[in-house]
Design a protein around this motif. Structure first.
Motif, short mmCIF file in Angstrom:
data_model
loop_
_atom_site.label_atom_id
_atom_site.label_comp_id
_atom_site.label_asym_id
_atom_site.label_seq_id
_atom_site.Cartn_x
_atom_site.Cartn_y
_atom_site.Cartn_z
N GLN A 252 -44.16 23.90 -16.99
CA GLN A 252 -44.98 24.83 -17.78
C GLN A 252 -44.76 24.64 -19.27
OE1 GLN A 252 -43.20 25.64 -15.16
NE2 GLN A 252 -44.17 27.25 -13.94
N ASP A 253 -43.50 24.32 -19.63
CA ASP A 253 -43.18 24.16 -21.04
C ASP A 253 -43.58 22.79 -21.55
OD1 ASP A 253 -42.03 26.71 -20.94
OD2 ASP A 253 -40.21 25.86 -20.08
N GLU B 258 -46.55 21.60 -20.62
CA GLU B 258 -48.00 21.64 -20.42
C GLU B 258 -48.44 20.78 -19.26
OE1 GLU B 258 -50.13 21.14 -24.10
OE2 GLU B 258 -48.32 21.84 -25.08
N VAL C 45 -40.33 37.78 -1.34
CA VAL C 45 -39.05 37.81 -2.04
C VAL C 45 -38.92 36.59 -2.94
CG1 VAL C 45 -36.55 37.77 -1.77
CG2 VAL C 45 -37.95 39.12 -0.20
N ALA D 11 -41.43 34.71 -3.95
CA ALA D 11 -42.47 34.77 -4.98
C ALA D 11 -41.93 35.55 -6.18
CB ALA D 11 -43.72 35.43 -4.42
N ASP D 12 -41.25 36.65 -5.89
CA ASP D 12 -40.68 37.47 -6.97
C ASP D 12 -39.57 36.71 -7.68
OD1 ASP D 12 -40.22 40.10 -8.35
OD2 ASP D 12 -38.26 39.83 -7.41
N THR E 125 -40.91 34.29 -10.11
CA THR E 125 -41.36 34.86 -11.38
C THR E 125 -40.15 35.23 -12.23
OG1 THR E 125 -41.56 37.04 -10.41
CG2 THR E 125 -43.56 35.75 -10.53
N GLU F 4 -38.61 32.68 -14.65
CA GLU F 4 -39.16 32.38 -15.98
C GLU F 4 -38.13 32.70 -17.06
OE1 GLU F 4 -43.08 33.34 -16.60
OE2 GLU F 4 -43.54 32.42 -14.66
N GLN F 5 -37.26 33.65 -16.75
CA GLN F 5 -36.24 34.00 -17.74
C GLN F 5 -34.94 33.25 -17.50
OE1 GLN F 5 -37.86 37.13 -16.45
NE2 GLN F 5 -39.24 36.98 -18.20
N ASN G 283 -33.22 42.13 -2.69
CA ASN G 283 -34.52 41.97 -2.05
C ASN G 283 -34.42 41.18 -0.75
OD1 ASN G 283 -35.80 43.31 -4.12
ND2 ASN G 283 -36.10 41.45 -5.31
#
Lengths: 372, 370
Positions: free
Chosen positions: B201-202, B204, B334, B336-337, B340, B343-344, B360
């Motif tokens: 993602q970073d 592109e 679980v 999928a979460d 996300t 990302e951090q 979870n």
């Protein structure tokens, strides 16, 4: 009196059979509504109250009634489902808070501008502003994806002015959090770190739309302002030239005229625009779907997308339907609230706010019936 | 037939195979490449009109089996005993072998040979442990390219946790917050901090392979599907695939497989079984391997593959120590979460990240075990 005479009477006379013909004429429309609207909604309601797993018909005998279990899973039961729903509501709330006022104001401004008789090339501007509304959202999202990539056009412009733009569509920082961090606040206080409603901490509720969501907000304003401009334009053209003249005779300047005459007379249109905007922005789905919904740390997820994902991907159909119904009730409540805020004030209340009744206000009252 | 294709190469190969079978048996098979496989499957099942045969992704298999969507046909296949035991296990639900593994992929480390030589590295520098990986990733990082890239997801990051000796689940207990897992995540974070690891993602890019093909990453961690993708989209790219470097807990990689799913109570069961026998024959699987780089799911097939495609030997070598990613019913949301939350990963505390996953995962496990 004339009305009573015109009312069809039961029984004989020349109007015999009219009622039956009427029923016959509306029957196709009623049938279509029932088959394609009422039944699916009823079925969805049933799904939201059942443990249907998505296999065969929801009405097959293996499906059990589970009461409000699905609703509880996303609202009161602690866990991932609740957190996801809470985050989605938070995201969408900010989306609505930014999109609805901004798109209304911009649409109104655009409408006033393209309505001016003196403006040259009015047709061109009207088309140009309306154009984004004609194009499919999906196409626009893809264009925005190119604009907003880390090396895209937006960041090139920011770079030209010496700044450094974020990786827009992947940045999950809330803009309020971002602003706070510029003054050195990066950690929540103990009270804010505590769990807030729907399993999301108060600190997270106050994060503001993420950078990624902000790009979607811009996109949305860009696409919908044109549509609403058209509605405002129609409203503006309903205001006759004689009112313009009357205000001018009373010596009102353009600003005074706008706020004291034009805006009050546009209230019905304003109501329509706000209602449509509110409903549309609570149902935002296509942009999120195209972007995958999972990017930017879940900060662009919305209840509409979550409902889809829960049903089709996680196969929790009941829970997905429950989210959809919660959203439905939510939209209804907000629309009622907005209706109450924008309700027609009595002339007395109106006068109290504006102690010196102007000719403009009189003119407005005089024509009110005609406008509505 | 509904397939989730990795690209044109795969679609065409499957279509050709289906046509060949159709000609032999007089049946017709319509191959549809799904744009969103899981969604289209869900739609098919809820509309009571599922495809007769479909790709069943490894991370959804348990859910589908538990919901009673799948026909447990696999033990009726004439070649049921030929499949690799690890794969049979992956597609077994409650002691019943449900569907035939379609093929098999492990993760390897791809190295852009051009960038490798430009950085003055030789064959002797191919990393075999974490320290060496960190060193070469650093060496390969320039202004234009980053040393290493891989998808920001559990299915890549989890490998590092396993290499550190960790695991996410032990029987009915979630063990995501174990010290080994924290060590795995912290190692990845050290690479991010050093600037030698960036996620697609970073860069592109849509996925690791794209970043690799574009020359934005000198090394990526992907499976054999990268061969087909490079051939199609970046035919110029010269690269080799090696085994993943080992961590302190030893070597580890993930094995991914799809299986040929059949809807429960299928009306075309006999014909479909025949088609699946055809598709999973060594001969046909080797043709698929040739077309889009996957490893055959049978013992004899994968052995033949290692001989026939020495450049992919690293993927086959990984079979010995490959683990299956965690995928029980209800695990998908679980992860999928978790994806996300990743990302951090650059800035977050590894233990906090895994604590959330632990909670979870445990509640999902509890729910799955009723």
């Amino acid at each position: 009196m004339a009305q009573t005479a015109a009312r069809p009477r039961r029984g004989g006379g020349i109007r015999r059979g009219e009622a039956r013909a009427g029923v016959l004429f509306v029957a196709p429309a009623v049938l279509l509504t029932v088959v394609f609207l009422v039944l699916p909604i009823a079925l969805a309601l049933w799904v939201s109250l059942s443990d249907w797993n998505g296999f065969q018909s929801p009405l097959n005998p293996r499906v059990n009634f589970v009461g409000l279990e699905n609703y509880a899973a996303v609202t009161t039961d602690e866990g991932l489902a609740q957190q996801n729903f809470g985050t989605a509501v938070r995201n969408n709330l900010y989306y609505v808070l930014f999109v609805v006022p901004l798109q209304t104001i911009i649409a109104l401004l655009l409408a006033v501008q393209v309505n001016r008789a003196m403006l040259r090339g009015r047709g061109f501007f009207r088309t140009a502003f309306y154009f984004p509304s004609v194009t499919s959202t999906v196409a626009i999202v893809i264009v925005f994806q190119f604009l907003f990539t880390a090396s895209g056009a937006i960041n090139a412009v920011i770079g030209f002015f010496g700044g450094e733009g974020p990786n827009w569509l992947n940045d999950s920082t809330g803009i309020f959090h971002g602003l706070l961090s510029t003054v050195g606040v990066t950690e929540p206080s103990a009270a804010l770190a505590a769990d807030g409603p729907l399993g999301v901490s108060w600190w997270q509720w106050l994060a503001g739309p993420s950078v990624a969501m902000s790009s979607l907000i811009m996109l949305s304003i860009f696409t919908t302002s044109g549509t609403f401009m058209l509605l405002f334009l129609a409203g503006l053209q309903n205001i006759g030239a004689e009112i313009d003249e009357a205000t001018r005779m009373d010596g009102a300047g353009p600003v005074r005229k706008f706020f004291s005459v034009t805006l009050p007379m546009l209230r019905p249109t304003l109501f329509t625009v706000l209602t449509l905007g509110l409903i549309g922005s609570w149902q935002v789905f296509d942009q999120i779907y195209v972007l995958g919904g999972g990017t930017a740390g879940g900060t662009i997820n919305t209840p509409a997308f979550l409902s889809y994902r829960t049903s089709f991907v996680d196969l929790a159909w009941g829970q997905g339907a429950a989210i959809a119904f919660i959203l439905f009730v939510f939209i209804i409540l907000l629309t009622l609230l907005q209706r109450w805020i924008l309700r027609e004030r009595t002339p007395r209340a109106f006068r109290r706010r504006d102690p010196q009744p102007t000719a403009a206000a009189d003119a407005q009252r005089a024509t009110e019936g005609g406008v509505r | 037939m509904l397939i989730g294709s990795s690209g044109d190469a795969e679609t065409q190969a499957v279509q050709a195979a289906a046509d060949a079978w159709g000609e032999e048996t007089g049946n017709t098979v319509e191959v549809i490449a799904a744009s969103d496989l899981v969604q289209q499957l869900g739609q098919g099942f809820s509309g009571n009109n599922p495809p007769d045969i479909f790709y069943m992704p490894w991370d959804q298999f348990q859910s589908y089996a538990a919901q009673g969507f799948l026909e447990p046909y696999a033990s009726e296949l004439s070649n049921a005993g030929d499949f690799l035991p690890a794969l049979v296990e992956q597609f077994t639900y409650e002691d019943e072998f449900y569907c035939a593994p379609k093929d098999f992929s492990t993760l390897g480390l791809q190295i852009n040979t051009e960038a490798w030589e430009a950085a003055g590295l030789t064959d002797a520098d191919v990393p075999t442990d974490w320290d060496q990986l960190a060193t070469v990733a650093q060496t390969l990082t320039t202004d234009e390219q980053v040393g290493l890239s891989f998808g920001r997801e559990y299915a890549r990051l989890g490998v590092f946790m396993n290499q550190a000796g960790g695991a996410l689940v032990d029987g009915d207990t979630a063990t995501a917050d174990a010290a080994e897992n924290v060590e795995g995540v912290e190692y990845v974070q050290s690479l991010i901090e050093a600037g030698s690891l960036k996620f697609p993602q970073d860069l592109e890019a849509g996925w690791g392979g794209e970043a690799f093909g574009l020359g934005k990453a000198a090394m990526v961690i992907e499976g054999p599907w990268i061969n087909g993708a490079m051939e199609n989209d970046f035919p110029e790219r010269q690269f080799i695939s090696t085994e993943l470097p080992a961590g302190p807990g030893g070597p580890s990689t993930y094995a991914f497989s799809n299986c040929w799913g059949m809807p429960v109570g299928s009306e075309t069961k006999d014909a479909t079984i025949d088609l699946i026998e055809f598709l999973t024959s060594d001969e046909q699987q080797l043709a698929f391997a040739d077309a889009f780089g996957v490893i055959p799911s049978t013992e004899s097939g994968s052995a033949a593959y290692a001989e026939q495609f020495p450049e992919n030997a690293a993927f086959v070598a990984g079979v010995d120590y490959a683990a299956s990613p965690v995928a029980f019913q209800g695990a998908a949301p679980v992860f999928a979460d978790f994806n996300t939350q990743l990302e951090q990963v650059g800035s977050a505390d590894a233990a906090t990240l895994l604590d959330a996953l632990q909670g979870n995962l445990q509640s999902a496990l509890d729910a799955a075990n009723g």
